[in-house]
Design a protein around this motif. Structure first.
Motif, PDB file in Angstrom:
ATOM      1  N   ASP A 458       0.858  -1.184   0.000  1.00 36.08           N
ATOM      2  CA  ASP A 458       0.000   0.000   0.000  1.00 36.08           C
ATOM      3  C   ASP A 458       0.897   1.238   0.000  1.00 36.08           C
ATOM      4  O   ASP A 458       1.703   1.439   0.919  1.00 36.08           O
ATOM      5  N   LEU A 459       0.764   2.072  -1.008  1.00 33.81           N
ATOM      6  CA  LEU A 459       1.623   3.234  -1.168  1.00 33.81           C
ATOM      7  C   LEU A 459       0.936   4.541  -0.769  1.00 33.81           C
ATOM      8  O   LEU A 459       1.462   5.628  -0.993  1.00 33.81           O
ATOM      9  N   GLY A 460      -0.218   4.427  -0.153  1.00 32.79           N
ATOM     10  CA  GLY A 460      -1.031   5.608   0.120  1.00 32.79           C
ATOM     11  C   GLY A 460      -0.384   6.623   1.044  1.00 32.79           C
ATOM     12  O   GLY A 460      -0.761   7.798   1.029  1.00 32.79           O
ATOM     13  N   ALA A 461       0.580   6.215   1.860  1.00 33.72           N
ATOM     14  CA  ALA A 461       1.187   7.138   2.816  1.00 33.72           C
ATOM     15  C   ALA A 461       2.285   7.986   2.193  1.00 33.72           C
ATOM     16  O   ALA A 461       2.805   8.897   2.844  1.00 33.72           O
ATOM     17  N   TYR A 462       2.647   7.717   0.943  1.00 31.72           N
ATOM     18  CA  TYR A 462       3.836   8.346   0.366  1.00 31.72           C
ATOM     19  C   TYR A 462       3.472   9.402  -0.672  1.00 31.72           C
ATOM     20  O   TYR A 462       2.505   9.274  -1.408  1.00 31.72           O
ATOM     21  N   ARG A 463       4.311  10.417  -0.745  1.00 31.59           N
ATOM     22  CA  ARG A 463       4.200  11.440  -1.776  1.00 31.59           C
ATOM     23  C   ARG A 463       5.053  11.097  -2.991  1.00 31.59           C
ATOM     24  O   ARG A 463       4.718  11.445  -4.111  1.00 31.59           O
ATOM     25  N   LEU A 464       6.179  10.443  -2.728  1.00 31.91           N
ATOM     26  CA  LEU A 464       7.138  10.117  -3.784  1.00 31.91           C
ATOM     27  C   LEU A 464       7.583   8.674  -3.614  1.00 31.91           C
ATOM     28  O   LEU A 464       7.935   8.258  -2.499  1.00 31.91           O
ATOM     29  N   VAL A 465       7.570   7.914  -4.696  1.00 29.56           N
ATOM     30  CA  VAL A 465       8.124   6.559  -4.705  1.00 29.56           C
ATOM     31  C   VAL A 465       9.259   6.525  -5.731  1.00 29.56           C
ATOM     32  O   VAL A 465       9.080   6.918  -6.883  1.00 29.56           O
ATOM     33  N   VAL A 466      10.418   6.053  -5.286  1.00 31.54           N
ATOM     34  CA  VAL A 466      11.614   5.948  -6.116  1.00 31.54           C
ATOM     35  C   VAL A 466      11.789   4.481  -6.511  1.00 31.54           C
ATOM     36  O   VAL A 466      11.721   3.596  -5.654  1.00 31.54           O
ATOM     37  N   VAL A 467      12.005   4.242  -7.796  1.00 30.67           N
ATOM     38  CA  VAL A 467      12.014   2.862  -8.324  1.00 30.67           C
ATOM     39  C   VAL A 467      13.312   2.637  -9.101  1.00 30.67           C
ATOM     40  O   VAL A 467      13.380   2.868 -10.303  1.00 30.67           O
ATOM     41  N   PRO A 468      14.383   2.179  -8.425  1.00 29.17           N
ATOM     42  CA  PRO A 468      15.632   1.921  -9.145  1.00 29.17           C
ATOM     43  C   PRO A 468      15.611   0.565  -9.856  1.00 29.17           C
ATOM     44  O   PRO A 468      15.463  -0.474  -9.224  1.00 29.17           O
ATOM     45  N   ASN A 469      15.700   0.558 -11.175  1.00 30.62           N
ATOM     46  CA  ASN A 469      16.009  -0.643 -11.963  1.00 30.62           C
ATOM     47  C   ASN A 469      15.104  -1.824 -11.623  1.00 30.62           C
ATOM     48  O   ASN A 469      15.575  -2.928 -11.327  1.00 30.62           O
ATOM     49  N   LEU A 470      13.786  -1.600 -11.719  1.00 30.97           N
ATOM     50  CA  LEU A 470      12.824  -2.665 -11.410  1.00 30.97           C
ATOM     51  C   LEU A 470      12.593  -3.503 -12.663  1.00 30.97           C
ATOM     52  O   LEU A 470      11.536  -3.455 -13.289  1.00 30.97           O
ATOM     53  N   TYR A 471      13.593  -4.260 -13.027  1.00 31.85           N
ATOM     54  CA  TYR A 471      13.584  -5.098 -14.233  1.00 31.85           C
ATOM     55  C   TYR A 471      12.425  -6.083 -14.228  1.00 31.85           C
ATOM     56  O   TYR A 471      11.684  -6.212 -15.201  1.00 31.85           O
ATOM     57  N   LEU A 472      12.224  -6.784 -13.094  1.00 30.84           N
ATOM     58  CA  LEU A 472      11.165  -7.785 -12.978  1.00 30.84           C
ATOM     59  C   LEU A 472      10.022  -7.224 -12.149  1.00 30.84           C
ATOM     60  O   LEU A 472      10.231  -6.748 -11.035  1.00 30.84           O
TER      61      LEU A 472
END
Length: 700
Positions: A458-472
């Motif tokens: 659940d990402l509802g608490a966040y303003r920013l999500v950082v996604v490094p190299n999510l190949y899979l």
């Protein structure tokens, strides 16, 4: 799975017993004559030690021959510790099987991918799939749990030690792998589809024909087989943990159970493991000489805190000084042990523990530092240990408290780690752990709290999500991240993301696969750069460089925030931004220089409306943690060898420094000596953590 409410009950009992933060370390009295034991206990009391881990490597002493048990020495140690009111974190000793098991039952020894057997003489020399090993491990665990379940020293259980997730290739492991695959896929046709065995004619007619990925092959391994073998090795090790956990829990249902993790450790999916223990614990050993050691440690601490939704966790092992992991093991500067220990508490730890209590004279680690060094009580380390124990008594009200909610999250998924560093990719040099640290570093330097999340969370608490190299990423994870942006939040994603599904099969329709729509781009080609090769790029009026990787990006709704300024890709976008729904997705199609990456990360932070804990000079860490009563504590830690002054800003009611000696606060400023720290107790209400309550800015 460990029910969270029951786990909290068990931990509440531990906290009441210890009456503060846990302080101590591994205690190995079997290395010393009995006359030393009483001195150990006296000195533990002198330093404020209230918890020690006992029995980790003692199987051969507790069961010197098959079925013959010798608990007398451990009885005496447990009694001594109970008399001193020192709690015991009692370990099942199964990380170090005795020599008789290896020689009577050589089939318990693990085999590597080339068929070589690991012999007795170190530790962890067992195959997790071996039914013989599991039988003997269960027997010693049962006898230990029966004997000590009601002992007054027993405070918690410690299962095994540093499970390594070794992928064994012995006949028992091959048979176990086949059973695991049959349970996962149901039919061999489903396995063939998942693994894409039509390529190179690898189709299987039966699960009985499937083996483990071997070391020497005439051609590259099947990616699906390799990924599933990672999953299997993790699951097999977890089965061993659960078997021992269930035995001790049956005898001691009210005591917490843990096993010691090793931070960002590739072989085991700690997210799965954390759900099955009462509290997460970590062994952490940052380089003593690394100027960024504190960043590496914070990264590990935030990851551990995140594994159980922000609940407090434990430092189970750390070093008072030098350790033996590296080719040259430098001494730790005066004050560094203290600030790194306080850093852990600031980021949610309910303990500061070390390996080990008394420095060894023999064996593999005689020069690994300890709380009581070879030189005894005349040493600087001993004085610093005593001072740290005193500091921790002043922070007792933090036990059970939580850190301030983070508004930034970094996506972390072990299955992606196993897949993205696989063979036969455009680049064999992609180091995911290092790439995540690259994204984390600007956030740490800016005192931005960070959680680590799985794509399904659940990402509802966040303003920013950082996604490094999510190949899979599977469809559910991709949909969750896309919905996060569409709903009005900010995403920052790096290259080689969204490329394959959960079986390591390339997604149809072109790259970046699962994230084409949310990013508003099409990637025509991957263009990894050669070692040492760089190309110029321009971002926000600043020159920069690209290294390691270039995506050949075509805009499909996005706009370019940075472009290459030289080479064949001159003028091609390097960084893009796309409005998707009510939110914004920024994409890094390269690995830029640190200054450019910092600007991109902090622009996303600003655009998302995230504010730091406190603005400080470089090398000064600011973090907040709430006590169990809700009172906020501001930790200020100087990781530099220079004196610094910190502007405290609006700090109501004259905050009090809980450490000794207290920091000098004058005119709203705090002076910190080299490697100094302060913990300011603040009278603050709980700040609103709902990102929808705040105005969002522009992330240009």
């Amino acid at each position: 799975m460990s029910h969270p409410d029951r786990a909290e009950e068990r931990l509440t009992g531990l906290r009441h017993r210890l009456r503060g933060l846990a302080f101590g370390g591994d205690y190995n009295p079997e290395q010393w004559p009995k006359e030393v034991w009483r001195e150990d206990v006296r000195l533990m009391r002198e330093t404020g030690v209230n918890l020690v881990t006992v029995g980790v490597f003692s199987w051969g002493l507790l069961e010197p021959s098959p079925g013959v048990f010798a608990f007398g020495w451990l009885d005496e140690v447990m009694d001594l510790l109970a008399q001193a009111d020192i709690g015991v974190d009692l370990a099942t000793p199964t990380a170090a099987p005795p020599s008789w098991l290896a020689h009577v039952h050589p089939e318990t020894l693990p085999v590597d991918a080339d068929g070589h057997v690991y012999r007795f003489g170190a530790r962890n020399q067992y195959c997790v799939s071996s039914p013989v090993f599991r039988h003997h491990a269960a027997r010693i665990t049962e006898r230990l749990a029966e004997r000590y379940a009601d002992h007054p020293a027993l405070a918690m259980w410690h299962i095994g030690n540093e499970y390594i997730g070794r992928a064994c290739h012995c006949p028992a492991s091959v048979a176990h792998f086949r059973r695991w695959l049959a349970a996962r896929y149901g039919t061999v046709d489903a396995l063939n589809e998942a693994w894409g065995t039509a390529f190179w004619g690898q189709r299987y007619d039966s699960f009985d024909h499937v083996g483990t990925p071997v070391g020497r092959q005439l051609s590259g391994p099947n990616p699906g087989q390799r990924l599933d073998f990672h999953r299997f090795a993790d699951a097999a090790s977890l089965e061993c943990f659960l078997a021992e956990r269930d035995i001790v829990r049956r005898h001691s249902p009210d005591l917490p159970v843990t096993t010691n993790f090793m931070g960002a450790f590739k072989e085991l999916d700690y997210r799965r493991w954390a759900a099955d223990e009462d509290v997460v614990s970590i062994d952490v050993y940052p380089n003593t000489w690394d100027p960024e050691g504190q960043i590496h440690a914070a990264y590990q601490f935030d990851l551990m805190r995140s594994l159980r939704g922000g609940r407090p966790w434990l430092v189970m092992e750390s070093a008072t000084g030098a350790n033996v992991q590296r080719r040259r093991n430098s001494a730790r500067a005066a004050g560094r042990m203290r600030v790194l220990s306080l850093q852990a508490v600031a980021r949610g730890a309910d303990s500061v523990m070390f390996f080990q209590w008394r420095q060894s004279r023999a064996g593999a680690e005689p020069f690994h530092s300890a709380m009581l060094p070879h030189g005894g009580t005349r040493t600087r380390t001993w004085r610093e240990v005593k001072e740290l124990g005193r500091d921790l008594t002043h922070l007792a009200d933090l036990v059970g408290g939580t850190c301030d909610p983070a508004e930034v999250a970094i996506v972390w998924d072990w299955e992606n780690w196993w897949a993205v560093e696989g063979p036969n990719h455009p680049s064999q040099d992609l180091d995911l752990k290092a790439r995540v640290l690259d994204h984390y570093r600007p956030l740490w330097n800016a005192n931005i709290p960070v959680d680590f999340v799985h794509p399904h969370d659940d990402l509802g608490a966040y303003r920013l999500v950082v996604v490094p190299n999510l190949y899979l990423v599977d469809d559910a994870g991709a949909a969750n991240l896309t919905a996060f942006v569409h709903g009005g939040r900010h995403l920052l994603m790096s290259y080689f993301s969204g490329i394959v599904d959960e079986h390591d099969r390339v997604r149809d329709g072109g790259h970046p696969g699962a994230f084409r729509d949310v990013l508003g781009i099409h990637i025509d080609e991957f263009n990894p750069l050669q070692p040492g090769e760089t190309h110029g790029l321009g971002h926000a009026g600043h020159p920069g460089t690209a290294h390691d990787w270039q995506d050949v990006i075509e805009l499909d709704g996005a706009e370019a925030l940075a472009t290459y300024t030289e080479g064949e890709l001159k003028g091609v976008p390097a960084v893009t931004r796309h409005r998707h729904g009510a939110g914004t997705a920024t994409y890094l199609g390269t690995s830029p220089d640190p200054d450019t990456l910092r600007r991109v990360v902090l622009a996303s932070v600003t655009g998302a409306g995230v504010t730091p804990v406190l603005e400080t000079t470089d090398g000064v860490e600011a973090a907040r943690r709430r006590g169990a009563d809700g009172t906020e504590h501001l930790f200020l830690i100087n990781h530099t060898p220079e004196e610094v002054t910190v502007a405290l800003g609006d700090t109501p009611n004259a905050p009090v420094d809980l450490l000794e000696p207290p920091g000098a606060i004058t005119g709203g400023k705090l002076r910190l000596p080299p490697y100094g720290a302060a913990v300011l107790r603040e009278s603050r209400g709980t700040r609103n953590a709902d990102p929808t309550e705040h105005e969002r800015g522009d992330d240009r």
